[in-house]
Design a protein around this motif. Structure first.
Motif, mmCIF file in Angstrom:
data_model
loop_
_atom_site.group_PDB
_atom_site.id
_atom_site.type_symbol
_atom_site.label_atom_id
_atom_site.label_comp_id
_atom_site.label_asym_id
_atom_site.label_seq_id
_atom_site.Cartn_x
_atom_site.Cartn_y
_atom_site.Cartn_z
ATOM 1 N N LEU A 276 0.812 -1.209 0.000
ATOM 2 C CA LEU A 276 0.000 0.000 0.000
ATOM 3 C C LEU A 276 0.851 1.266 0.000
ATOM 4 N N GLY A 277 1.994 1.217 0.695
ATOM 5 C CA GLY A 277 2.808 2.412 0.847
ATOM 6 C C GLY A 277 3.942 2.571 -0.145
ATOM 7 N N HIS A 278 4.253 1.513 -0.870
ATOM 8 C CA HIS A 278 5.386 1.564 -1.798
ATOM 9 C C HIS A 278 4.978 0.917 -3.118
ATOM 10 N N GLU A 279 5.842 1.011 -4.085
ATOM 11 C CA GLU A 279 5.556 0.393 -5.375
ATOM 12 C C GLU A 279 6.834 -0.163 -5.985
ATOM 13 N N GLY A 280 6.652 -1.110 -6.902
ATOM 14 C CA GLY A 280 7.779 -1.672 -7.620
ATOM 15 C C GLY A 280 8.780 -2.360 -6.712
ATOM 16 N N ARG A 281 10.041 -2.209 -7.052
ATOM 17 C CA ARG A 281 11.091 -2.891 -6.304
ATOM 18 C C ARG A 281 11.262 -2.344 -4.896
ATOM 19 N N ARG A 282 10.697 -1.157 -4.631
ATOM 20 C CA ARG A 282 10.789 -0.594 -3.296
ATOM 21 C C ARG A 282 10.121 -1.514 -2.269
ATOM 22 N N VAL A 283 9.078 -2.230 -2.690
ATOM 23 C CA VAL A 283 8.423 -3.165 -1.776
ATOM 24 C C VAL A 283 9.407 -4.240 -1.340
ATOM 25 N N ALA A 284 10.159 -4.798 -2.301
ATOM 26 C CA ALA A 284 11.133 -5.836 -1.972
ATOM 27 C C ALA A 284 12.247 -5.278 -1.084
ATOM 28 N N GLN A 285 12.692 -4.051 -1.371
ATOM 29 C CA GLN A 285 13.734 -3.439 -0.547
ATOM 30 C C GLN A 285 13.277 -3.281 0.898
ATOM 31 N N MET A 286 12.057 -2.778 1.080
ATOM 32 C CA MET A 286 11.552 -2.587 2.431
ATOM 33 C C MET A 286 11.365 -3.921 3.144
ATOM 34 N N LEU A 287 10.951 -4.942 2.395
ATOM 35 C CA LEU A 287 10.746 -6.259 2.992
ATOM 36 C C LEU A 287 12.070 -6.829 3.497
ATOM 37 N N VAL A 288 13.136 -6.664 2.730
ATOM 38 C CA VAL A 288 14.449 -7.149 3.147
ATOM 39 C C VAL A 288 14.931 -6.388 4.386
ATOM 40 N N LEU A 289 14.704 -5.078 4.418
ATOM 41 C CA LEU A 289 15.101 -4.283 5.580
ATOM 42 C C LEU A 289 14.353 -4.720 6.838
ATOM 43 N N ALA A 290 13.139 -5.201 6.657
ATOM 44 C CA ALA A 290 12.310 -5.582 7.805
ATOM 45 C C ALA A 290 12.569 -7.002 8.288
ATOM 46 N N VAL A 291 13.379 -7.766 7.568
ATOM 47 C CA VAL A 291 13.523 -9.204 7.818
ATOM 48 C C VAL A 291 14.096 -9.611 9.182
ATOM 49 N N PRO A 292 15.161 -8.969 9.713
ATOM 50 C CA PRO A 292 15.877 -9.526 10.869
ATOM 51 C C PRO A 292 15.017 -10.013 12.032
ATOM 52 N N PRO A 293 14.110 -9.221 12.623
ATOM 53 C CA PRO A 293 13.347 -9.745 13.758
ATOM 54 C C PRO A 293 12.368 -10.850 13.367
ATOM 55 N N PHE A 294 11.942 -10.866 12.106
ATOM 56 C CA PHE A 294 11.060 -11.941 11.664
ATOM 57 C C PHE A 294 11.834 -13.249 11.539
ATOM 58 N N VAL A 295 13.094 -13.156 11.137
ATOM 59 C CA VAL A 295 13.942 -14.349 11.090
ATOM 60 C C VAL A 295 14.131 -14.915 12.504
ATOM 61 N N TRP A 296 14.232 -14.026 13.473
ATOM 62 C CA TRP A 296 14.374 -14.446 14.864
ATOM 63 C C TRP A 296 13.205 -15.333 15.291
ATOM 64 N N LEU A 297 12.038 -15.089 14.731
ATOM 65 C CA LEU A 297 10.867 -15.905 15.070
ATOM 66 C C LEU A 297 11.052 -17.362 14.640
ATOM 67 N N LEU A 298 11.876 -17.584 13.622
ATOM 68 C CA LEU A 298 12.080 -18.958 13.140
ATOM 69 C C LEU A 298 12.983 -19.762 14.072
ATOM 70 N N TRP A 299 13.658 -19.078 14.963
ATOM 71 C CA TRP A 299 14.632 -19.739 15.828
ATOM 72 C C TRP A 299 13.978 -20.075 17.167
ATOM 73 N N PRO A 300 13.852 -21.374 17.504
ATOM 74 C CA PRO A 300 13.188 -21.731 18.768
ATOM 75 C C PRO A 300 13.983 -21.234 19.965
ATOM 76 N N VAL A 301 13.282 -20.638 20.930
ATOM 77 C CA VAL A 301 13.901 -20.209 22.190
ATOM 78 C C VAL A 301 13.105 -20.785 23.350
ATOM 79 N N ARG A 302 13.787 -21.058 24.448
ATOM 80 C CA ARG A 302 13.158 -21.726 25.577
ATOM 81 C C ARG A 302 12.673 -20.761 26.646
ATOM 82 N N ARG A 303 13.481 -19.781 26.962
ATOM 83 C CA ARG A 303 13.176 -18.930 28.098
ATOM 84 C C ARG A 303 12.044 -17.952 27.777
ATOM 85 N N ARG A 304 11.129 -17.822 28.730
ATOM 86 C CA ARG A 304 9.970 -16.961 28.522
ATOM 87 C C ARG A 304 10.377 -15.496 28.367
#
Length: 543
Positions: free
Chosen positions: A10-38
């Motif tokens: 909604l806020g971007h167009e073209g390749r800018r969407v992919a650029q913003m998605l890559v910039l946003a990736v790090p904390p989402f990748v963290w979700l893929l990593w199982p952690v034990r402590r609450r």
């Protein structure tokens, strides 16, 4: 990621969407990593919440600006508006446009809450074996490879400056710096005014006609000719101007097809006073679309040619004051209350104009009058309880209902038309003062136009400035001069563009100068129309 992607689209167009998605990736990748402590899971949720909020808020603001103005937040229009806006004006802007802003804000908030809810649900539903010691080592090889690839892409994006600066935190920090740079540029206007006078003198302006001369230039704000009964509108919004037209006949020239080339005030005035070649950085000729040299300022030219100049304004606007008003010999700023809700009505300028007309210190006078016109808020542009158009439904209301216009746009239309009715009385009075004042045997002229138009439900279900529809550029232009000169047949039907209006003004002043171009003077026999390139599609300029 799907929720975030939807907002980025909604806020971007073209390749800018992919650029913003890559910039946003790090904390989402963290979700893929199982952690034990609450507490680690809670920390991760907090980090992701703040991180995603920044990206979603950024996308929401960009989407709103694009939907309303087809403008990016770092575009010149937005930067100039932000630099020229006070905190009070910001509050008043929110008051008027709270409905679309609230809709976008609620949408962005809902997307963020959905994202957080999904993350929390995923954490609570994680298999117990994934949280066991060594659970991370049980991740499939392909998933570990995907994590490494995503993190590598993110690292590259943060190393790359063109990508990195798109991050919401960096972008909006730099955006604020750009706004401050614009403001700082306005602080050095005295030097710029001195240079403008030097440039004007170097153009060697001379008055081609002897004798006294009084010219009144009336510039109004946000007036769309489609809302003037003088131009055929269904509501009687300009009865006094129509009466003057009936009395003066061909002596009052109503340009039926007048256009602005800008949809906001500051660039419109820059174009008007710099002959369509403003001195702003990156200025382009609206016809050719290429960089051109800055032209002299019309006020500076008039002074260099021997005219005494007044600037009489009902605006309180720092940019306009510094760039234009202070170039005059006499500056009268009637309205000292900034903001859209200023209750200063345009009749306040009339006495000052009368005094300038009667002034005997010079026999050559240019009086520039800057009115609020129909500048939002519309309800502040006419006296209280002076709206005759909200009493009962009429043909205009019926047409808007048939076009599917919302209740709030229809309400703004009645307020806008009431502002036009009040505005009509002010403009007609200024014309009368010009006709009756000045030296008895001298030349007199009067020119009236708007800086830009306004969308009030003509082309879309919206009210306000519009850079994306014809309504944002359709303006009135009316001229009178004495002695009257015969115009070529049909000249009032010829298209007219406001960024050339200074050429016509020079003709009314009787000034010849290096750079004069009769083909751009709407009253000259050699006038030749050239269509401007506008951001909005225009089916025909001759209608």
């Amino acid at each position: 990621m799907a929720v975030l992607l939807a907002m980025l689209v909604l806020g971007h167009e073209g390749r800018r969407v992919a650029q913003m998605l890559v910039l946003a990736v790090p904390p989402f990748v963290w979700l893929l990593w199982p952690v034990r402590r609450r507490w680690v899971r809670r920390l991760r949720l907090g980090v992701l919440g703040l991180w995603s909020a920044a990206f979603i808020a950024d996308a929401t603001v960009r989407a709103y600006l694009w939907q309303a103005y087809e403008a990016a937040p770092d575009g010149a229009m937005v930067l100039v508006a932000a630099a020229n806006t006070t905190a009070r004006e910001s509050r008043e802007f929110l008051t008027m446009y709270w409905q679309p802003i609230a809709a976008w804000s609620l949408g962005g908030t809902a997307a963020w809450l959905l994202l957080i809810a999904v993350v929390r649900h995923g954490a609570q539903g994680m298999p117990r074996h994934a949280l066991a010691p060594g659970g991370a080592s049980r991740l499939p090889v392909w998933l570990r490879f995907a994590i490494a690839l995503l993190l590598s892409l993110a690292l590259v994006s943060y190393v790359s400056k063109p990508w990195r600066r798109l991050h919401p935190v960096l972008f909006w920090t730099q955006w604020e710096s750009k706004v401050q740079e614009v403001r700082a540029g306005w602080d050095d206007h005295q030097r710029a005014r001195d240079l403008a006078l030097e440039r004007a003198r170097s153009a060697r302006p001379v008055t081609a006609v002897a004798g006294p001369s009084t010219v009144v230039l009336v510039i109004t704000d946000s007036v769309n000719r489609d809302n003037m009964s003088l131009y055929g509108y269904g509501r009687a919004t300009t009865p006094q101007l129509q009466a003057r037209k009936a009395a003066l006949g061909d002596g009052l020239v109503v340009m039926r097809n007048a256009w602005s080339v800008d949809a906001s005030t500051v660039p419109a005035l820059n174009n008007i006073f710099h002959f369509g070649r403003p001195k702003a950085m990156g200025a382009t000729d609206a016809t050719a679309g290429t960089d051109v040299a800055a032209a002299p300022h019309a006020i500076a030219l008039a002074r260099a040619a021997g005219y005494k100049v007044w600037w009489i304004s009902n605006h309180d606007d720092l940019a306009i004051e510094q760039s234009h008003a202070r170039l005059a010999d006499v500056t009268e700023l009637i309205n000292r209350t900034p903001g859209r809700s200023s209750a200063s009505l345009d009749h306040e300028v009339v006495d000052c104009v009368q005094e300038a007309i009667e002034d005997t210190s010079s026999d050559r006078k240019l009086i520039v009058v800057h009115l609020m016109g129909a500048h939002p808020h519309y309800s502040s542009r006419f006296p209280k309880d002076a709206n005759p158009f909200d009493d009962a439904p009429d043909g205009v209301e019926a047409a808007m209902l048939a076009s599917g216009r919302s209740a709030w746009v229809r309400r703004f239309r009645t307020q806008y038309d009431a502002a036009m009715l009040y505005h009509d009385s002010v403009v007609a009075q200024l014309l009368d003062i010009t006709r009756q004042g000045g030296a008895p045997n001298g030349r007199r002229a009067w020119m009236y136009l708007s800086d830009h138009g306004q969308e009030v439900g003509h082309g879309s279900d919206n009210a306000g400035h519009s850079a994306v529809s014809e309504s944002g550029y359709r303006i009135p232009t009316v001229l009178w001069r004495q002695p009257q000169a015969l115009l070529p047949s049909g000249r009032d039907q010829a298209p007219f563009r406001s960024d050339w209006s200074a050429f016509t003004l020079m003709g009314l002043l009787g000034i010849d100068w290096t750079g004069a171009d009769p083909s751009r003077d709407a009253l000259h026999p050699r006038y030749q129309w050239q269509a401007p390139v506008l951001p909005a599609p225009v089916a025909s300029f001759a209608r």
